[in-house]
Each structure stands twice: as C-alpha cells, then as structure tokens.
Design a protein around this motif. Structure first.
Motif, PDB file in Angstrom:
ATOM      1  N   ILE A  94       0.841  -1.195   0.000  1.00  0.00           N
ATOM      2  CA  ILE A  94       0.000   0.000   0.000  1.00  0.00           C
ATOM      3  C   ILE A  94       0.881   1.253   0.000  1.00  0.00           C
ATOM      4  N   SER A  95       1.948   1.221   0.787  1.00  0.00           N
ATOM      5  CA  SER A  95       2.875   2.360   0.829  1.00  0.00           C
ATOM      6  C   SER A  95       3.489   2.612  -0.544  1.00  0.00           C
ATOM      7  N   MET A  96       3.868   1.537  -1.239  1.00  0.00           N
ATOM      8  CA  MET A  96       4.429   1.682  -2.591  1.00  0.00           C
ATOM      9  C   MET A  96       3.413   2.279  -3.554  1.00  0.00           C
ATOM     10  N   LEU A  97       2.176   1.806  -3.478  1.00  0.00           N
ATOM     11  CA  LEU A  97       1.133   2.322  -4.364  1.00  0.00           C
ATOM     12  C   LEU A  97       0.862   3.797  -4.097  1.00  0.00           C
ATOM     13  N   MET A  98       0.929   4.189  -2.831  1.00  0.00           N
ATOM     14  CA  MET A  98       0.708   5.592  -2.499  1.00  0.00           C
ATOM     15  C   MET A  98       1.882   6.460  -2.946  1.00  0.00           C
ATOM     16  N   LEU A  99       3.095   5.942  -2.830  1.00  0.00           N
ATOM     17  CA  LEU A  99       4.254   6.677  -3.330  1.00  0.00           C
ATOM     18  C   LEU A  99       4.181   6.829  -4.846  1.00  0.00           C
ATOM     19  N   ALA A 100       3.611   5.834  -5.524  1.00  0.00           N
ATOM     20  CA  ALA A 100       3.412   5.933  -6.971  1.00  0.00           C
ATOM     21  C   ALA A 100       2.483   7.095  -7.309  1.00  0.00           C
TER      22      ALA A 100
END
Length: 322
Positions: A94-100
């Motif tokens: 989820i953190s990666m998707l939000m950073l995207a």
C-alpha cells in the motif's frame, strides 16, 4: 526518526511490521496537500516537503525491517503467520502504491517503479492472506478493521494505475476490493455488535472503515472520470463513516498510545481528498467547507500522532517486546 535509525540491535528484533502504517499516514498527508495545492490554492511547497519525508520514511523503515529479516528471520516468519500482524504486511505494498500516486506528476519513471512493484506485491499478499484465512481456523476476536488492508486495499491500485495498465486490469483490482469490502464489513459489524469489543490498542483501526468507500470513490473517478450515482454512493458512505467516528470521539481521546494510532491518519486523508475532488467537480460550497475542515482535522490529528510517536521513541517504548 533519527532515533529509529539508531534503534539498538536488541530492539530491531521487536521492530513491528505495523511501522509501515506511518508511511501510509504520511503518504496520505502528502497526497492531500498535493491536491489542496491543485484545488484549494495551497502552496505546493508543503506537498514537495512531505513527499521527501514520506519517501525517506519508507526507505528508513524498509532498511530497518530488512535488517530484522536478516538477523531475526524467525521473528519475521512469526509475524507473517500471526492472524493479526499478517494483515499489516500489505501496508508495504500500500505504501508503494501511495508513493506511486505521489510521484506520478513529478517523475513518471519513479512512479511506475513503485506502482508495478506495489501492485505485484499486493496481488501476492491478497492471495496469501485469503489462503491463510481459509487454511487456518480464525477466531472471531482476531477480526478487526485492519483486515481491510490486504484485501480491500486492492481498490487503491487503480488510483495510481491509469496509464500504467489497461482498464481491464484496473477494474479487476477494483472489483475484488469492493466485493471483499462488503463481505468483511459484514463480518466486522457482526463481531463489533454481537461479540467482544475490539481490544483498546485496535480501537484506532475503526478509522479504517472510512478508507474503502473514500478510496473506492477516487479509484472509480480515476477510471471513468464521472460522478454518477455509484460514485456518489461511495462518497456518501465515506462521509457517513467519517461522521460516525467523529460522533464516537469519546472512544478515542483517552486511548493509550500504540503504533496503531497511525490508523487515524490515512483514512482521514483519503476522505479529505475525496471531499476536495467532489468540490472540484460540483462546486458545492458545502463541500468546499468540508474540504477545509478535513484538511485542518487531518493535519491536527497527524501532528498529535507524530508528537506521540517521537515522544515514545525517545522514551524507548516502541521497539520493545509486547
């Protein structure tokens, strides 16, 4: 955060996977201020500063947890097979998707790296989590709103995925997330009403109830670009849960600090972004007022949570055995 970096080796052993909730919270705050600059006239410097903070936080927490995996592999495996802690592993993807989402308007190559990696990892964690639930008897007392993270979290994939994947792929993740939101919400409502109340340390996760309809609304708009009946229903449900947790404020104000306090932040940020988007599309003055209120409340809440986190880190009360 410097104190976290210097956490003694003995405390790295007890560094919890729930720390990734901090990245989710800070990333949500970053996106909120990026949109506030776009739709409410805020300065874009706040969003740029928070982008650097969120990225640094993700890297630092990942390095510490990688160190834990290398030095204390059995402890990580124990967390990965724990009926409650397992759900927080999806906070990584989820953190990666939000950073995207954060980087999409800044550097599309960095955004694509985060999005593809986060999507593949989240697909795996969704399958693993549901398989774990099926293959292991689950106690009703283990259920809590954090169950939404690995499965319902799929609705976040389309928010940053437009332009990176086909409509069919994005709709797959959206469909899975919305379906399991309904199913898991029914299970949680049954538990909360008819069985034992949530443990005090998990009371903040009640705020996660806001996230599925709020993020679902954003994802639906990203894919179709319209505010139709279904989108409006999702927005109104997000608003309902926001008002509900506000009505229940006495349940939260006296809770002892736990790292689960970070569950307050991401859902509030998602609701803030949803309110701003709805205002941008409808120009309703009530929604403009709601947008300012939500930005203010979210900022105030994360200030309190951040202060408490730093305070407890300095006291050495974070990386300890429960």
């Amino acid at each position: 955060m410097d104190e976290v970096l210097t956490c003694e080796n003995s405390r790295v052993k007890f560094f919890p996977i729930m720390m990734y909730a901090m990245v989710m919270g800070m990333s949500g705050l970053t996106i909120m201020y990026q949109k506030a600059a776009l739709w409410l006239g805020f300065t874009d410097m706040i969003g740029h500063l928070l982008m650097m903070v969120s990225t640094t936080l993700f890297v630092v927490i990942s390095l510490i947890y990688l160190s834990k995996y290398i030095k204390y592999t059995p402890m990580v495996k124990k967390e990965f097979s724990h009926p409650i802690r397992l759900n927080f592993f999806a906070a990584i993807s989820i953190s990666m998707l939000m950073l995207a989402i954060i980087y999409k308007e800044v550097n599309v190559n960095v955004a694509s790296m985060f999005w593809y990696t986060g999507t593949v990892l989240h697909f795996y964690l969704t399958m693993y989590t549901i398989s774990f639930w099926i293959n292991n008897n689950q106690e009703l007392d283990h259920s809590n709103p954090a169950w939404f993270i690995p499965v319902v979290g799929n609705v976040l994939v389309p928010v940053g995925g437009v332009g990176f994947a086909s409509q069919g792929v994005l709709m797959y993740f959206f469909s899975c997330g919305i379906f399991f939101w309904v199913i898991l919400f029914a299970i949680l409502l049954n538990r909360i009403i008819f069985h034992h109340q949530l443990a005090v340390k998990f009371m903040p996760t009640m705020f996660i109830l806001i996230a599925p309809p709020a993020v679902g609304f954003l994802a639906y708009y990203k894919m179709y670009g319209v505010i139709d009946v279904f989108a409006t229903m999702l927005f109104n449900l997000a608003l309902f849960f926001t008002l509900l947790v506000a009505f229940m404020y006495k349940n939260f104000i006296k809770i002892k600090f736990f790292i689960s306090w970070w569950a307050f932040v991401f859902p509030l940020a998602a609701m803030s972004i949803s309110a701003m988007l709805m205002y941008h599309e409808t120009k309703d003055v009530i929604l403009l007022s709601l947008s300012y209120v939500m930005v203010g409340v979210t900022t105030m809440v994360i200030s309190v949570v951040m202060y408490q986190t730093v305070s407890h880190v300095l006291k050495g009360e974070i990386c300890v055995q429960e």
